[in-house]
Design a protein around this motif. Sequence first.
Motif, PDB file in Angstrom:
ATOM      1  N   GLY A 200       1.068  -1.229  -0.064  1.00  7.66           N
ATOM      2  CA  GLY A 200      -0.089   0.080   0.130  1.00  7.66           C
ATOM      3  C   GLY A 200       0.897   1.145   0.243  1.00  7.66           C
ATOM      4  N   ALA A 201       0.126   2.450   0.176  1.00  2.59           N
ATOM      5  CA  ALA A 201       1.036   3.493   0.472  1.00  2.59           C
ATOM      6  C   ALA A 201       0.240   4.716   1.109  1.00  2.59           C
ATOM      7  N   GLU A 202       1.193   5.634   1.798  1.00  2.00           N
ATOM      8  CA  GLU A 202       0.498   6.788   2.125  1.00  2.00           C
ATOM      9  C   GLU A 202       0.769   8.109   1.198  1.00  2.00           C
ATOM     10  N   VAL A 203      -0.214   8.764   0.646  1.00  2.00           N
ATOM     11  CA  VAL A 203      -0.215   9.903  -0.227  1.00  2.00           C
ATOM     12  C   VAL A 203      -0.413  11.089   0.650  1.00  2.00           C
TER      13      VAL A 203
END
Lengths: 408, 408
Positions: A200-203
């Motif tokens: 996943g990721a944090e934007v």
Amino acid sequence: MTEGPLSGLRILELGHFVAAPFATRLLGDLGAEIIKIEPPAGDPVRQWGARHNGHAPWWSVHARNKRCIALDLKRPEARDIVLGLVRHCDALVENFRPGQLEKLGLGAAALKVARPDLVIARVSGYGQDGPYRDRAAFGVIGEAIGGLRHLTDHPPGTTDLPPVRVGVSLGDSVAGIYAALGVVAALWRRDRRQGPPGPGAEVDVALTESVFSLLEGALPEYGTLGTVRQPAGGGIATAAPTNAYRARDGIWVLIAANSEPLFRRLATLMQQPGLLEDPRFAGNQARVAHVAELDARIGAWAAGFDGATLEGMLAEADIPSTRAFTVADCADDPQFRARAMVREVEDPLHGTVLHPGMVPRIDGAVPPPRSTGPVIGADTDAVLGELLGLPPERLAALAADGVLRRGG
Amino acid sequence: MTEGPLSGLRILELGHFVAAPFATRLLGDLGAEIIKIEPPAGDPVRQWGARHNGHAPWWSVHARNKRCIALDLKRPEARDIVLGLVRHCDALVENFRPGQLEKLGLGAAALKVARPDLVIARVSGYGQDGPYRDRAAFGVIGEAIGGLRHLTDHPPGTTDLPPVRVGVSLGDSVAGIYAALGVVAALWRRDRRQGPPGPGAEVDVALTESVFSLLEGALPEYGTLGTVRQPAGGGIATAAPTNAYRARDGIWVLIAANSEPLFRRLATLMQQPGLLEDPRFAGNQARVAHVAELDARIGAWAAGFDGATLEGMLAEADIPSTRAFTVADCADDPQFRARAMVREVEDPLHGTVLHPGMVPRIDGAVPPPRSTGPVIGADTDAVLGELLGLPPERLAALAADGVLRRGG
């Protein structure tokens, strides 16, 4: 009906006002399923601006293609519902003040326990870290810090009036587009076929930075040359003539004749061949140096005609030009109509509503909205039933207890 | 160095000026490999604005993370080279006038023969179809047609000055962000793990429509209520007080005190408790109705202090406020610095250049640019050697023949 490219994705919105909801509106336009979580009193945008049939017409567009559920996030039961939904979602988009979700037990760590490969997009005024992190985000303040407000003004010394606001919540909207871009980029990495499944990721999108990103060469020019870009009013500092000129009936008409052939055509149309022999106007550089005189000449000429006449003459002479469109002009524009950029949409709350189309357009498709912005909690029962298997009795009990609100 | 989320993608840019090159700059910031094709004379932006060491400082940023090759697209050999490169690329981004690529033998049909699952993004003034399709795209014209220029003005009757340009090429930049979004959305569909490999796509972004997308509720309000949104100068039509007020030293300071607690704090700071008892200013609706008087009172107060003093007092009172940042203010801002939104980058053509950072930020990473904008044809040899296997003799012959240009 054509499915959009993001069909198959499910995205949770914990947004309010403009930025995060605009991001998910774009993602929904592109085919993603959007579930929006609102407080029981609803997103304040439901009441923004003028109302029709008791609802803001904007809502019809702002919440189109969204399933709306209403939860009181201060209640632990609501928190558990959100985490339950997150398990079924690919991404979450939010624009609370940094730290607020953590206080509700919905910080990134908790979200990732529920869904390890979640893409979390966070939109804020100043970003998720740094010394301004905790400041309240106000669009007009962020736009000024981003360097834009200084530029939306007449040249220094022209007027005592203040620099204008762009006229729309520009910073919020641009931050929303960037958030949508970040979500999809992170999902491409996560979901791509080649190699093992990605993380996943944090934007992290800041309103100030989104605005600052629009300043073109201003920063490198300042860094290398020390020049500080200044406002140029209706014109462009490096090109002339290009400005808005007022017609006899008060309509502002934009004329962009800042190339040699265009300037020749304009002088011919104005029946002022002397302009072409005047050394003050010979070449773009000279014209820029004498732009006030030149604009005055064009303005005096333009003031002799009504706007529509002027537009027709300029079009006939193949000079780039247009009146400054009001939204009424946009609504009537044949090009916008031909590309379904303006279209009638039936809305149960309003009857017929004009909706803007979809940007970007993919494969020529102009699908109509799958739904218009619904009432508060319209989809609470359906979403919590489908995804979490909550039976009607349980929903009724949670509603009676104030944890959620059911629509209708 | 952290790889961006789009690492592994290769994107060909056939762009010039602002929109398409800005799209690929964003995609390059996100980790994609960008190959930019320029004419032998170079993209005109190389010479735009002020120059330093013979180069536009903007180029350092606008072409960062790009490999630049120079081809004369009017030559059939160049066309074949482009089609050869397309075979190795995931997407192509272009902003020629609609129909121009077809004339060069590089229309969508030819591109898809070379690479059937190519994503093609086309940015234009008005879109790839419809009655305005063939009009020349000028940013200021497109912004006016998109409905924005009408709104960047003082309220009707305030001044004879024209509505201002936003001050940057807003339409081009927003179209560029949308094009980047469209490319990545189409690539997600093509490359996602679930199901069979997906098709390529054509992404169609119009400058006018990109601007029009920013108008919030204006269109549905017009459609349901017939109201035509009008400009509100430095303020907001539905909230007060929020405006720019001029300090004694000429600095414009934005103050957003348009809620009850904020207005109370402002009146207290101004030492004018009478403002709170005045029925003209009781509640937002009354303040909006008497905004001219209210703004005059605040303006008179603000004019008694220098900008820096005013900023300090307002911050102390916790009232959202800021000076209108110039780019020099942006460059010095501690938040922008802390988040690497302003950073020194070494550029072989310039020495140290200030670069803006990356929006959106992914996983907290703030990777420095992999490269700065290079000279014309800098990567011609390397790219055509690597991807097409062209040997140095062949490259030399093509250069001698004017088909391509090799960097210095």
